[in-house]
Design a protein around this motif. Structure first.
Motif, PDB file in Angstrom:
ATOM      1  N   GLN A 239     104.898  99.679  -0.570  1.00 37.07           N
ATOM      2  CA  GLN A 239     105.196  98.503  -1.697  1.00 37.07           C
ATOM      3  C   GLN A 239     106.447  97.671  -1.381  1.00 37.07           C
ATOM      4  N   ALA A 240     106.964  97.706  -0.479  1.00 37.49           N
ATOM      5  CA  ALA A 240     107.990  96.989   0.127  1.00 37.49           C
ATOM      6  C   ALA A 240     107.633  95.661   0.769  1.00 37.49           C
ATOM      7  N   LEU A 241     108.346  94.698   0.622  1.00 38.77           N
ATOM      8  CA  LEU A 241     108.184  93.300   0.849  1.00 38.77           C
ATOM      9  C   LEU A 241     107.753  93.265   2.365  1.00 38.77           C
ATOM     10  N   GLY A 242     106.547  92.648   2.665  1.00 36.50           N
ATOM     11  CA  GLY A 242     106.146  92.651   4.027  1.00 36.50           C
ATOM     12  C   GLY A 242     105.479  93.931   4.509  1.00 36.50           C
ATOM     13  N   ALA A 243     105.302  94.799   3.802  1.00 38.69           N
ATOM     14  CA  ALA A 243     104.460  95.975   3.945  1.00 38.69           C
ATOM     15  C   ALA A 243     103.148  95.706   4.728  1.00 38.69           C
ATOM     16  N   ASP A 244     102.536  94.653   4.009  1.00 34.97           N
ATOM     17  CA  ASP A 244     101.087  94.304   4.674  1.00 34.97           C
ATOM     18  C   ASP A 244     101.173  94.129   6.213  1.00 34.97           C
ATOM     19  N   LYS A 245     102.153  93.713   6.944  1.00 34.02           N
ATOM     20  CA  LYS A 245     102.411  93.192   8.132  1.00 34.02           C
ATOM     21  C   LYS A 245     102.834  94.317   9.030  1.00 34.02           C
ATOM     22  N   LEU A 246     103.248  95.358   8.299  1.00 28.32           N
ATOM     23  CA  LEU A 246     103.777  96.657   9.160  1.00 28.32           C
ATOM     24  C   LEU A 246     102.626  97.639   9.115  1.00 28.32           C
ATOM     25  N   TYR A 247     101.871  97.906   7.801  1.00 31.22           N
ATOM     26  CA  TYR A 247     100.852  98.990   7.938  1.00 31.22           C
ATOM     27  C   TYR A 247      99.637  98.496   7.378  1.00 31.22           C
ATOM     28  N   THR A 248      98.512  99.143   8.148  1.00 29.15           N
ATOM     29  CA  THR A 248      97.099  98.650   7.888  1.00 29.15           C
ATOM     30  C   THR A 248      96.370  99.389   6.747  1.00 29.15           C
ATOM     31  N   SER A 249      97.360 100.783   6.256  1.00 26.22           N
ATOM     32  CA  SER A 249      96.417 101.610   5.534  1.00 26.22           C
ATOM     33  C   SER A 249      97.620 102.576   4.963  1.00 26.22           C
ATOM     34  N   THR A 250      97.477 103.604   4.038  1.00 23.35           N
ATOM     35  CA  THR A 250      98.148 104.538   3.586  1.00 23.35           C
ATOM     36  C   THR A 250      98.448 105.467   4.779  1.00 23.35           C
ATOM     37  N   LEU A 251      97.171 105.765   5.302  1.00 29.93           N
ATOM     38  CA  LEU A 251      97.379 106.807   6.588  1.00 29.93           C
ATOM     39  C   LEU A 251      98.104 106.237   7.560  1.00 29.93           C
ATOM     40  N   ASN A 252      97.939 104.939   7.990  1.00 26.45           N
ATOM     41  CA  ASN A 252      98.576 104.292   9.102  1.00 26.45           C
ATOM     42  C   ASN A 252     100.070 104.136   8.762  1.00 26.45           C
ATOM     43  N   CYS A 253     100.428 104.078   7.584  1.00 32.39           N
ATOM     44  CA  CYS A 253     101.999 104.219   7.121  1.00 32.39           C
ATOM     45  C   CYS A 253     102.506 105.607   7.359  1.00 32.39           C
ATOM     46  N   PHE A 254     101.769 106.540   7.027  1.00 34.25           N
ATOM     47  CA  PHE A 254     102.200 108.018   7.156  1.00 34.25           C
ATOM     48  C   PHE A 254     102.693 108.172   8.706  1.00 34.25           C
ATOM     49  N   VAL A 255     101.269 108.078   9.426  1.00 39.97           N
ATOM     50  CA  VAL A 255     101.405 108.298  10.800  1.00 39.97           C
ATOM     51  C   VAL A 255     102.632 107.498  11.436  1.00 39.97           C
ATOM     52  N   LYS A 256     102.904 106.134  11.166  1.00 43.77           N
ATOM     53  CA  LYS A 256     103.677 105.444  11.865  1.00 43.77           C
ATOM     54  C   LYS A 256     105.019 105.975  11.606  1.00 43.77           C
ATOM     55  N   ILE A 257     105.396 106.222  10.392  1.00 45.33           N
ATOM     56  CA  ILE A 257     106.544 106.826   9.892  1.00 45.33           C
ATOM     57  C   ILE A 257     106.978 108.279  10.654  1.00 45.33           C
ATOM     58  N   PHE A 258     105.853 108.995  10.728  1.00 47.25           N
ATOM     59  CA  PHE A 258     106.095 110.442  11.375  1.00 47.25           C
ATOM     60  C   PHE A 258     106.232 110.200  13.024  1.00 47.25           C
ATOM     61  N   LYS A 259     105.352 109.346  13.345  1.00 52.49           N
ATOM     62  CA  LYS A 259     105.870 109.040  14.982  1.00 52.49           C
ATOM     63  C   LYS A 259     107.010 108.380  15.281  1.00 52.49           C
ATOM     64  N   GLU A 260     107.447 107.327  14.571  1.00 49.56           N
ATOM     65  CA  GLU A 260     108.690 106.481  14.985  1.00 49.56           C
ATOM     66  C   GLU A 260     110.060 107.115  14.389  1.00 49.56           C
ATOM     67  N   GLU A 261     109.944 107.724  13.040  1.00 48.60           N
ATOM     68  CA  GLU A 261     111.300 107.992  12.345  1.00 48.60           C
ATOM     69  C   GLU A 261     111.220 109.731  12.091  1.00 48.60           C
ATOM     70  N   GLY A 262     110.215 110.404  12.656  1.00 47.05           N
ATOM     71  CA  GLY A 262     110.525 111.729  12.471  1.00 47.05           C
ATOM     72  C   GLY A 262     110.129 112.443  11.167  1.00 47.05           C
ATOM     73  N   LEU A 263     109.680 113.866  11.004  1.00 46.70           N
ATOM     74  CA  LEU A 263     109.298 114.361   9.840  1.00 46.70           C
ATOM     75  C   LEU A 263     110.398 114.232   8.655  1.00 46.70           C
ATOM     76  N   LEU A 264     111.544 114.611   8.898  1.00 46.49           N
ATOM     77  CA  LEU A 264     112.442 114.428   7.989  1.00 46.49           C
ATOM     78  C   LEU A 264     112.587 113.332   7.276  1.00 46.49           C
ATOM     79  N   THR A 265     112.200 112.005   7.876  1.00 47.13           N
ATOM     80  CA  THR A 265     112.166 110.702   7.328  1.00 47.13           C
ATOM     81  C   THR A 265     111.525 110.808   5.788  1.00 47.13           C
ATOM     82  N   PHE A 266     110.432 111.625   5.646  1.00 46.29           N
ATOM     83  CA  PHE A 266     109.528 111.688   4.391  1.00 46.29           C
ATOM     84  C   PHE A 266     110.528 112.315   3.256  1.00 46.29           C
TER      85      PHE A 266
END
Length: 296
Positions: A239-266
């Motif tokens: 829901q952040a501004l510009g999210a449509d340019k960063l993530y293609t879907s809810t699953l993509n957002c989850f995977v991207k956060i996990f891969k790039e920032e780590g599990l604890l980021t959640f």
């Protein structure tokens, strides 16, 4: 003991009003924690800013003024009012269909009733108002904020720019979060309340004391935070501004956060969310129960 003789059917209108009153009061009291949680979830990994929610609240109040802690608050409170109204109306309506002949609701059925209430509130209230709140908080920390020129006018301009599609862009993660939130929160609250009533030999329709209600609601809040935090983080990012340019879907957002920032980021932002939901659980359930007593 029969259902017809001992179960007091809750009036839908009273349930709606009691829930809305509880939601409005809880929203105003706990908003700084919500603000801190959202800001922490939006912080870039490379940022050197403190991740301590109390430090963040202090720094924002000191540098930008206390009013900055309430950016997005009107949208949140209105949404919280509608959300709580729909939540308790939905929960009590579904609960009435699932109780046994003694007027009791089993643990699994309580979770199911909470799940239904969460899905209902996510579509009607949570998704649009959370989208507005998140975007306003995100906009506030940009170099040139676009939507801070008045509480109402800024929100109206934001809604116009985002459009219907933008406001409902996070409906999947929001629905997942609200369904899991209320399944855990209302399910655990109902189970603990039932255990206390059975232990004390009181009628299942009798409210607990204010202190007991607050404590049970607070415990339900703690349980909810740590079990649903990953979904909440994904919801905020979507829901952040510009999210449509960063993530293609809810699953993509989850995977991207996990891969790039780590599990604890959640679980980033869990502490302020814990502070808000502990207070929220105590306040909402206490006021809701008392409002029903007053209206009856």
């Amino acid at each position: 003991m029969s259902k017809s003789n001992d179960q007091v059917k809750i009036d839908p209108f009273k349930s709606f009003i009691a829930g809305g009153t509880a939601g409005a009061i809880e929203g105003v009291v706990t908003y700084p924690f919500e603000f801190a949680k959202t800001r922490l979830q939006l912080v870039d990994k490379s940022s050197k800013a403190s991740r301590n929610p109390l430090v963040l609240i202090y720094n924002v109040a000191k540098t930008q003024g206390v009013s900055s802690l309430y950016v997005g608050c009107p949208a949140f409170v209105v949404g919280n009012t509608v959300k709580a109204s729909v939540r308790f109306l939905g929960f009590d309506s579904i609960k009435a269909l699932l109780v046994d002949t003694d007027g009791k609701l089993s643990g699994p059925r309580g979770v199911l009733a909470g799940l239904g209430a969460g899905l209902l509130e996510s579509v009607i209230a949570v998704t649009p108002f959370e989208a507005i709140k998140t975007a306003l908080i995100d906009d506030k920390q940009t170099a040139k904020p676009k939507y801070q020129n008045g509480l109402i006018s800024g929100s109206v301009k934001l809604c116009r720019d985002m459009g219907f599609r933008g406001i409902y862009a996070g409906i999947v993660p929001v629905s997942l979060r609200q369904a899991s939130n209320q399944a855990v929160r209302l399910g655990s609250y109902n189970s603990i309340k039932t255990m206390i009533q059975q232990a004390s030999g009181t009628n299942p329709n009798e409210p607990l004391s204010s202190v007991s209600t607050f404590l049970v609601g607070a415990f339900a809040g703690i349980t909810t935070v740590y079990t649903t935090m990953p979904i909440d983080t994904v919801k905020t990012r979507m829901q952040a501004l510009g999210a449509d340019k960063l993530y293609t879907s809810t699953l993509n957002c989850f995977v991207k956060i996990f891969k790039e920032e780590g599990l604890l980021t959640f679980w980033r932002g869990a502490t302020p969310r814990l502070g808000r939901l502990v207070l929220s659980g105590g306040i909402v359930f206490t006021i809701y129960e008392k409002m029903l007593v007053i209206m009856n």
